[in-house]
Write a protein that holds these residues in place. Structure first.
Motif, short mmCIF file in Angstrom:
data_model
loop_
_atom_site.label_atom_id
_atom_site.label_comp_id
_atom_site.label_asym_id
_atom_site.label_seq_id
_atom_site.Cartn_x
_atom_site.Cartn_y
_atom_site.Cartn_z
N ARG A 69 -30.11 17.06 47.13
CA ARG A 69 -28.84 17.82 48.60
C ARG A 69 -29.21 16.16 49.84
O ARG A 69 -29.15 16.43 50.84
N GLY A 70 -29.85 15.67 49.27
CA GLY A 70 -30.42 14.42 50.54
C GLY A 70 -31.91 15.13 51.21
O GLY A 70 -31.51 13.86 53.04
N GLU A 71 -31.85 15.94 51.27
CA GLU A 71 -33.14 16.29 51.77
C GLU A 71 -34.53 15.64 52.67
O GLU A 71 -35.71 15.68 52.58
N LEU A 72 -34.79 14.86 50.97
CA LEU A 72 -35.78 14.34 51.15
C LEU A 72 -35.47 13.20 50.18
O LEU A 72 -34.22 12.71 49.17
N VAL A 73 -36.53 11.96 50.95
CA VAL A 73 -36.09 10.68 49.91
C VAL A 73 -37.48 10.33 50.07
O VAL A 73 -39.02 10.13 50.54
N ALA A 74 -37.50 9.75 48.13
CA ALA A 74 -39.14 9.68 47.78
C ALA A 74 -39.99 8.05 48.57
O ALA A 74 -39.00 7.01 48.89
N HIS A 75 -40.98 8.19 48.79
CA HIS A 75 -42.04 6.54 49.22
C HIS A 75 -42.93 5.97 48.34
O HIS A 75 -43.22 6.76 47.56
#
Length: 242
Positions: A102-108
């Motif tokens: 959903r684009g609520e999280l982005v991996a680091h």
């Protein structure tokens, strides 16, 4: 710590503290899942993965009739302890996968990681992942890096369910069997001495990654060779004989 060279057919990667900041997982991903456990357990109880995880929690507690509120409280407690419990990781992985989609999280990822992974793949090395996070979470993680997906660089993913606990040598033997490789052709990268010890006990090559600020930095990596980050590590395929 200086540069280090290794020869291996493949590299198996730990995630937290190795490719990515533990702080991001603890400060962003953990609260994200904690806030959603309740709704997941009550609204999606028939989901196969939820049903399987709930059954595992009940078995662990010895409480076959434990309801959603009890299960949620147990999960929250395990999360606070940073316990590597398979049902907890399975439910986190389900929630995180959806959050990434959903684009609520982005991996680091640490900035030295993507170029190193591309360099190793270009050199002919296979790359795999072994993390306490579920396979679903691992694939979502590599598929949603801030600079673009890294998933095409990764082959197989292993977790505590399909391989076993990361501090046990037998888990690494299972992975080697699945990869069809002798241990000495596999290089494992981790920030934890106990995991490196277990990999070496299974015959693997093992190199510690020591990033300042990570939880295991001060503890060190025992007598294993160590690098400060992936830019200090050169990995090439084994020499061809004959």
């Amino acid at each position: 710590m200086t540069g280090h060279r290794e020869r291996a057919a493949c590299v198996v990667l730990d995630i937290e503290g190795t490719t990515s900041a533990t702080g991001y997982v603890v400060e962003v991903l953990y609260p994200y899942s904690r806030a959603r456990f309740g709704a997941l357990l009550t609204e999606r109880a028939d989901h196969p993965e939820v049903r399987r995880a709930v059954a595992a929690v009940r078995a662990e507690l010895g409480e076959p009739a434990a309801g959603p509120a009890r299960i949620e409280a147990v999960l929250a407690g395990w999360l606070a302890e940073d316990r590597k419990a398979t049902p907890l990781k399975s439910l986190q992985g389900l929630l995180w996968s959806e959050g990434f989609a959903r684009g609520e999280l982005v991996a680091h990822f640490y900035p030295d990681v993507p170029p190193a992974l591309r360099r190793w793949r270009a050199a002919g090395l296979d790359l795999h992942v072994y993390s306490s996070g579920s396979v679903a979470a691992q694939r979502a993680w590599f598929g949603h890096a801030a600079g673009g997906s890294l998933l095409e660089l990764v082959g197989r993913c292993y977790d505590t369910e399909n391989a076993g606990p990361k501090l046990e040598a037998d888990s690494y033997r299972r992975i080697a069997d699945d990869l069809g490789l002798p241990g000495e052709r596999i290089l494992f990268l981790s920030d934890r001495a106990g995991e490196l010890d277990a990999a070496r006990a299974a015959g693997w090559r093992a190199v510690g990654v020591r990033r300042p600020g990570e939880p295991h930095y001060r503890a060190g990596v025992g007598d294993h060779p160590a690098v400060r980050d992936f830019s200090a590590l050169t990995v090439r395929p084994p020499a061809v004989v004959g």
